[in-house]
Design a protein around this motif. Structure first.
Motif, mmCIF file in Angstrom:
data_model
loop_
_atom_site.group_PDB
_atom_site.id
_atom_site.type_symbol
_atom_site.label_atom_id
_atom_site.label_comp_id
_atom_site.label_asym_id
_atom_site.label_seq_id
_atom_site.Cartn_x
_atom_site.Cartn_y
_atom_site.Cartn_z
ATOM 1 N N VAL A 212 22.424 25.220 41.653
ATOM 2 C CA VAL A 212 23.739 25.408 42.243
ATOM 3 C C VAL A 212 23.601 26.540 43.248
ATOM 4 O O VAL A 212 23.163 27.642 42.906
ATOM 5 N N ASP A 213 23.945 26.281 44.494
ATOM 6 C CA ASP A 213 23.760 27.274 45.548
ATOM 7 C C ASP A 213 24.979 28.144 45.778
ATOM 8 O O ASP A 213 24.868 29.300 46.157
ATOM 9 N N VAL A 214 26.189 27.570 45.558
ATOM 10 C CA VAL A 214 27.426 28.289 45.867
ATOM 11 C C VAL A 214 28.461 28.038 44.776
ATOM 12 O O VAL A 214 28.639 26.899 44.331
ATOM 13 N N VAL A 215 29.133 29.100 44.367
ATOM 14 C CA VAL A 215 30.254 29.024 43.420
ATOM 15 C C VAL A 215 31.491 29.529 44.141
ATOM 16 O O VAL A 215 31.450 30.507 44.895
ATOM 17 N N LEU B 89 42.414 47.393 47.110
ATOM 18 C CA LEU B 89 42.811 48.574 46.338
ATOM 19 C C LEU B 89 42.827 48.323 44.839
ATOM 20 O O LEU B 89 42.952 49.270 44.061
ATOM 21 N N GLU B 90 42.724 47.076 44.428
ATOM 22 C CA GLU B 90 42.874 46.697 43.020
ATOM 23 C C GLU B 90 41.527 46.784 42.304
ATOM 24 O O GLU B 90 40.622 45.974 42.546
ATOM 25 N N PRO B 91 41.346 47.771 41.411
ATOM 26 C CA PRO B 91 40.053 47.916 40.735
ATOM 27 C C PRO B 91 39.659 46.701 39.911
ATOM 28 O O PRO B 91 38.469 46.386 39.795
ATOM 29 N N PHE B 92 40.642 45.989 39.326
ATOM 30 C CA PHE B 92 40.305 44.876 38.436
ATOM 31 C C PHE B 92 39.424 43.860 39.146
ATOM 32 O O PHE B 92 38.357 43.490 38.656
ATOM 33 N N TYR B 93 39.876 43.375 40.306
ATOM 34 C CA TYR B 93 39.129 42.297 40.942
ATOM 35 C C TYR B 93 37.813 42.776 41.539
ATOM 36 O O TYR B 93 36.848 42.018 41.627
ATOM 37 N N MET B 94 37.756 44.021 41.947
ATOM 38 C CA MET B 94 36.476 44.540 42.430
ATOM 39 C C MET B 94 35.444 44.519 41.298
ATOM 40 O O MET B 94 34.289 44.130 41.489
ATOM 41 N N GLU B 95 35.844 44.941 40.100
ATOM 42 C CA GLU B 95 34.923 44.944 38.961
ATOM 43 C C GLU B 95 34.640 43.527 38.475
ATOM 44 O O GLU B 95 33.511 43.202 38.080
ATOM 45 N N PHE B 96 35.664 42.668 38.483
ATOM 46 C CA PHE B 96 35.483 41.288 38.045
ATOM 47 C C PHE B 96 34.484 40.565 38.941
ATOM 48 O O PHE B 96 33.558 39.900 38.464
ATOM 49 N N VAL B 97 34.667 40.682 40.258
ATOM 50 C CA VAL B 97 33.753 40.035 41.200
ATOM 51 C C VAL B 97 32.345 40.604 41.062
ATOM 52 O O VAL B 97 31.351 39.876 41.150
ATOM 53 N N SER B 98 32.245 41.896 40.816
ATOM 54 C CA SER B 98 30.937 42.508 40.591
ATOM 55 C C SER B 98 30.241 41.880 39.390
ATOM 56 O O SER B 98 29.031 41.608 39.414
ATOM 57 N N GLY B 99 30.999 41.633 38.329
ATOM 58 C CA GLY B 99 30.422 40.982 37.144
ATOM 59 C C GLY B 99 29.979 39.563 37.439
ATOM 60 O O GLY B 99 28.911 39.119 36.995
ATOM 61 N N VAL B 100 30.799 38.812 38.190
ATOM 62 C CA VAL B 100 30.428 37.451 38.587
ATOM 63 C C VAL B 100 29.131 37.469 39.392
ATOM 64 O O VAL B 100 28.192 36.712 39.136
ATOM 65 N N GLU B 101 29.063 38.366 40.373
ATOM 66 C CA GLU B 101 27.897 38.450 41.248
ATOM 67 C C GLU B 101 26.630 38.798 40.472
ATOM 68 O O GLU B 101 25.535 38.340 40.820
ATOM 69 N N SER B 102 26.765 39.608 39.419
ATOM 70 C CA SER B 102 25.574 39.986 38.656
ATOM 71 C C SER B 102 24.899 38.778 38.030
ATOM 72 O O SER B 102 23.669 38.745 37.877
ATOM 73 N N VAL B 103 25.687 37.765 37.663
ATOM 74 C CA VAL B 103 25.134 36.540 37.084
ATOM 75 C C VAL B 103 24.667 35.591 38.182
ATOM 76 O O VAL B 103 23.608 34.954 38.063
ATOM 77 N N LEU B 104 25.441 35.486 39.260
ATOM 78 C CA LEU B 104 25.038 34.596 40.353
ATOM 79 C C LEU B 104 23.695 35.016 40.938
ATOM 80 O O LEU B 104 22.885 34.169 41.325
ATOM 81 N N THR B 105 23.444 36.321 40.994
ATOM 82 C CA THR B 105 22.171 36.811 41.513
ATOM 83 C C THR B 105 21.001 36.297 40.687
ATOM 84 O O THR B 105 19.948 35.940 41.221
ATOM 85 N N SER C 224 20.138 32.945 41.911
ATOM 86 C CA SER C 224 19.966 32.832 43.364
ATOM 87 C C SER C 224 21.114 32.039 43.983
ATOM 88 O O SER C 224 20.931 31.166 44.816
ATOM 89 N N CYS C 225 22.319 32.360 43.542
ATOM 90 C CA CYS C 225 23.531 31.625 43.935
ATOM 91 C C CYS C 225 24.479 32.571 44.671
ATOM 92 O O CYS C 225 24.508 33.778 44.385
ATOM 93 N N SER C 226 25.243 32.044 45.607
ATOM 94 C CA SER C 226 26.187 32.842 46.385
ATOM 95 C C SER C 226 27.622 32.584 45.940
ATOM 96 O O SER C 226 27.926 31.538 45.365
ATOM 97 N N LEU C 227 28.492 33.545 46.230
ATOM 98 C CA LEU C 227 29.916 33.409 45.916
ATOM 99 C C LEU C 227 30.686 33.135 47.203
ATOM 100 O O LEU C 227 30.581 33.875 48.178
#
Length: 353
Positions: free
Chosen positions: A74-77, A90-106, A109-112
């Motif tokens: 899977v190349d893109v989610v 400005l919203e810390p929740f989504y910045m941290e949530f996306v960071s968690g998603v990216e840690s698994v996608l990496t 070798s998948c992009s968001l």
């Protein structure tokens, strides 16, 4: 003489629609249709959109489910969020949530593919466009409402998704969620145990399913504890809205204003702390404040903010891991993530006598 009406191009007795039919309707070759649906270069964007429009009109789609299952890659989610761009930053929740998603996608070798949308109806259309255009291999869905149109869209398309929301909101979709009702109940009981009898909550958007659940849990906890005063207000999660709600509550007569306030996110709690200082009130002597999610913001204020702590980065990572389980048909099912837990700090204390 009246001309006979033209017969429909594809009567019900005709064979099933094929790629050749789509090509004819769009005025292109079969190869061009293949290029469009395989995201290959060589087509003008207007031509690509004309091909997709023809496919929609004819009800044709490639066998995307088979394509997804034929390869473990899977190349893109996809991830769409219904928030203004400025607020999202400005919203810390989504910045941290996306960071968690990216840690698994990496790891894969998948992009968001991240998109901001104006409403869930727009997102439902976006999901269809992404999936029919083979732009994504699956999607993470967030911020569910009652009767959310994305549920039916994802079910109809057969696309792999993971829903970040309580199963009561997400239909047959595989979901991950937090037990917001239990967390709200713990927050109210903690403040009541400190001696607070007038407790308020500055909540999030009223249409969101998890806001509805938190609101009901807050009311139930207040009733069970026999609190003399308990009231709630819905906001858009912004610091400005949190400040307005706090100011409105704290300008009441001393005997009528809350002695403790629970906020649905960190940024509103920080704004509430600033409003208390602006009004000459001491935290926690005059009013106790309790934040939600417990981002780094809560530890940078003075006093530091008590919070319902939640591993948001881990939540995002678990959502992404679950999505890959759905894509690869590993039998992963819906499941909760750890419930937010109370972390007392300097912003909560017994009310002054």
């Amino acid at each position: 003489m009246t001309a006979s009406p033209s017969p429909p191009p594809f009567p019900s007795s005709s064979p099933r629609v094929t790629i050749k039919d789509v090509a004819a309707r769009a005025g292109v070759s079969k190869g061009a249709v293949s290029l469009a649906f395989n995201r290959k270069p060589g087509l003008a964007e207007a031509t690509r959109e004309r091909i997709f429009a023809a496919a929609r009109e004819l009800g044709w789609e490639p066998n995307l489910t088979a394509r997804s299952l034929s390869s473990s890659r899977v190349d893109v989610v996809g991830l769409a969020i219904c928030r203004p761009a400025r607020m999202l930053g400005l919203e810390p929740f989504y910045m941290e949530f996306v960071s968690g998603v990216e840690s698994v996608l990496t790891e894969h070798s998948c992009s968001l593919l991240l998109r901001l949308v104006r409403n869930v109806e727009e997102e439902a259309g976006l999901l269809e466009s992404w999936w029919r255009g083979r732009q994504i291999g699956g999607s993470i869905l967030v911020d569910f409402r009652a009767d959310d149109p994305r549920v039916a869209a994802a079910e109809r398309l057969g696309m792999p998704v993971v829903a970040v929301g309580h199963p009561s909101l997400t239909g047959s979709l595989t979901s991950v969620w937090t037990d917001d009702a239990t967390a709200v109940t713990e927050a109210v009981r903690y403040l009541a145990a400190l001696g607070h009898r007038r407790i308020a909550r500055v909540g999030g958007a009223a249409a969101l399913g998890h806001t509805v659940m938190r609101t009901a849990a807050f009311d139930a906890a207040a009733r069970s504890l026999g609190l003399a005063g308990a009231w709630q207000v819905a906001t858009d999660y912004s610091g400005e809205a949190g400040a307005r709600a706090t100011r409105s509550m704290l300008t009441a007569a001393p005997q009528d204003r809350p002695t403790a306030i629970v906020y649905d996110n960190d940024i509103m709690a920080v704004a509430g702390l600033a409003v208390a200082a602006e009004m000459g009130l001491s935290v926690p002597r005059d009013v106790s404040l309790l934040a939600w999610d417990d981002s780094q913001l809560c530890r940078l204020t003075h006093p530091t903010l008590s919070a319902m702590s939640h591993d948001v980065h881990g939540f995002g990572a678990e959502a992404a891991r679950t999505l890959f389980g759905v894509i690869l048909r590993k039998g992963v099912g819906s499941h909760p993530v750890p419930t937010p837990v109370l972390t007392p700090r300097g912003s909560t204390a017994p009310p002054k006598v």
